[in-house]
Design a protein around this motif. Structure first.
Motif, PDB file in Angstrom:
ATOM      1  N   ILE A   1      12.524 -15.752  -2.183  1.00 36.31           N
ATOM      2  CA  ILE A   1      10.555 -16.159  -2.768  1.00 36.31           C
ATOM      3  C   ILE A   1      10.341 -15.876  -4.120  1.00 36.31           C
ATOM      4  N   GLY A   2       9.872 -16.505  -4.534  1.00 36.84           N
ATOM      5  CA  GLY A   2       9.350 -16.028  -6.144  1.00 36.84           C
ATOM      6  C   GLY A   2       8.981 -15.288  -6.255  1.00 36.84           C
ATOM      7  N   TYR A   3       8.888 -14.377  -7.495  1.00 38.14           N
ATOM      8  CA  TYR A   3       8.388 -12.920  -7.678  1.00 38.14           C
ATOM      9  C   TYR A   3       7.909 -13.180  -9.087  1.00 38.14           C
ATOM     10  N   ARG A   4       7.055 -11.876 -10.007  1.00 37.93           N
ATOM     11  CA  ARG A   4       6.966 -11.798 -11.237  1.00 37.93           C
ATOM     12  C   ARG A   4       7.719 -10.689 -11.381  1.00 37.93           C
ATOM     13  N   LEU A   5       7.989  -9.720 -12.382  1.00 35.46           N
ATOM     14  CA  LEU A   5       8.524  -8.466 -12.541  1.00 35.46           C
ATOM     15  C   LEU A   5       7.516  -7.237 -13.182  1.00 35.46           C
ATOM     16  N   VAL A   6       6.815  -6.084 -12.366  1.00 33.42           N
ATOM     17  CA  VAL A   6       6.103  -5.579 -13.554  1.00 33.42           C
ATOM     18  C   VAL A   6       6.951  -3.968 -13.683  1.00 33.42           C
ATOM     19  N   PRO A   7       6.083  -3.161 -14.154  1.00 33.50           N
ATOM     20  CA  PRO A   7       7.118  -2.312 -14.518  1.00 33.50           C
ATOM     21  C   PRO A   7       7.081  -1.330 -12.921  1.00 33.50           C
ATOM     22  N   ALA A   8       8.164  -0.409 -12.994  1.00 38.18           N
ATOM     23  CA  ALA A   8       8.625   0.180 -11.407  1.00 38.18           C
ATOM     24  C   ALA A   8       7.788   1.319 -11.712  1.00 38.18           C
TER      25      ALA A   8
END
Length: 400
Positions: free
Chosen positions: A319-326
């Motif tokens: 599944i696709g995603y977007r990276l965000v600050p952890a």
């Protein structure tokens, strides 16, 4: 003093504890000797934890390979009696993450460490390693990482001292008990989606709210579709459990299972379900998806971090995603500049609908998943690591 200590930020407490125990812990010999005596596997072998499971898997894999080895449960207050029989020059492979490793070495004692190669078999789920991991570097000769994803983070910490050694799951596959769907109270005529996780492994990282959102978007209140949330360690994380209960409130087709099941029954539960869903934000390996694949279940999984190393479109549904600050409210899975993934809920919902409506595809994908997991999660990485440190491997295995 205790109240003052508890008043400090959790991150600061972890750092000071790691530094303090590292200062007094015994250090390994400067030059590691070949591990001609075999391997001692150390870890929380008796506990239902990810690191404990990793230690058990290595112990079973070494047994299957015929490699000389023994094991010690580092969670016990008193040293395991078998420690007295450790072979000379056997490598000590500790499934204890860096912040806790110096304290473990203190408990084992200097006498057991002399003349041994000390290896930290560490798991981490972000591309950046926090400062609290640094003090333990002086106490290991090398680091074994369960994935290339994790190894990249460790390589920045300890250049040239990191090996990729995935768990040899195909040598120690999940063995389900005889329990069937009826034994778990699951309807025979319903498509069951399983999301399984431990609250001790970070609610934010496992991201069950995304799984709930994708399921509800896919199926609404349909009674012929069921989401089963298998939650471990709920008794120690009441606030997280409350968040889950609020998220599923009023949903007639979402069930919460918080019982601690025996390992074999847990595998039987996975086998009894139709689809396994993991919309994690990050995984250092991904034990639940990997074991589900070995059990022939189709897996829908976030296409980021370590799971991408054994799950792709040929054997699962990435599944696709977007990276965000952890950002972890507990402050554990955080490090300066670290990111993790937010899965695409719409895409996950579409994938769930497609699989639920196509039983033939589920069967075919499950078969492909099992074959891929057996091929990709065998003993090659472990054998290569053993050979590199001088562990004798029996000739029949070496020829294979």
């Amino acid at each position: 003093m205790h109240r003052l200590w508890q008043a400090l930020p959790a991150r600061q407490r972890r750092l000071w504890l790691a530094r303090g125990t590292a200062w007094v812990a015994p250090r390994p010999d400067p030059l590691p000797l070949p591990a001609c005596g075999g391997v001692v596997v150390g870890g929380e072998i008796g506990r239902a934890s990810g690191l404990g499971e990793a230690a058990r898997i290595m112990d079973q894999a070494l047994q299957r390979l015929g490699v000389p080895h023994s094991a010690i449960d580092t969670a016990r207050r008193r040293p395991d009696a078998r420690a007295a029989g450790w072979p000379d020059r056997a490598a000590l492979v500790l499934h204890v993450n860096a912040p806790q490793l110096p304290a473990t070495l203190i408990g084992l004692g200097r006498g057991r460490l002399s003349g041994r190669r000390i290896i930290g078999n560490w798991y981490w789920e972000l591309p950046v390693v926090p400062t609290s991991w640094h003090p333990a570097l002086a106490h290991v000769h090398e680091i074994w990482a369960p994935s290339r994803f994790t190894a990249m983070a460790f390589e920045a910490l300890a250049p040239g001292r990191v090996r990729v050694v995935p768990p040899a799951l195909a040598l120690a596959p999940p063995v389900p008990s005889p329990l069937d769907r009826q034994a778990f109270g699951l309807p025979a005529d319903v498509v069951v989606v399983l999301t399984s996780f431990s609250l001790a492994s970070s609610f934010a990282r496992k991201n069950p709210i995304a799984a709930i959102g994708a399921f509800r978007k896919a199926f609404g209140d349909r009674r012929d579709r069921l989401l089963l949330l298998k939650v471990g360690n709920s008794e120690h994380h009441g606030n997280d459990l409350l968040l889950l209960q609020e998220a599923i409130a009023g949903a007639p087709n979402i069930r919460l299972e918080t019982r601690m099941l025996p390992e074999a029954d847990m595998h039987a539960l996975t086998r009894a379900c139709d689809i396994v869903l993991s919309l994690h934000r990050s995984e250092g390996f991904g034990l639940v998806p990997a074991q589900a694949m070995l059990l022939g279940r189709p897996v829908v999984s976030t296409d980021w971090s370590a799971t991408t190393e054994f799950l792709d479109e040929s054997c699962g549904v990435p599944i696709g995603y977007r990276l965000v600050p952890a950002a972890d409210p507990r402050g554990v899975f955080e490090a300066p500049g670290a990111v993790w993934a937010d899965a695409d809920i719409d895409q996950a919902a579409q994938a769930l609908r497609a699989l639920a409506d196509a039983p033939g595809r589920r069967i075919a994908l499950g078969q492909a998943a099992e074959a891929a997991a057996r091929a990709r999660l065998g003993g090659a990485g472990l054998l290569a690591a053993l050979a590199a440190i001088g562990v004798p491997v029996p000739d029949p295995v070496a020829r294979a």
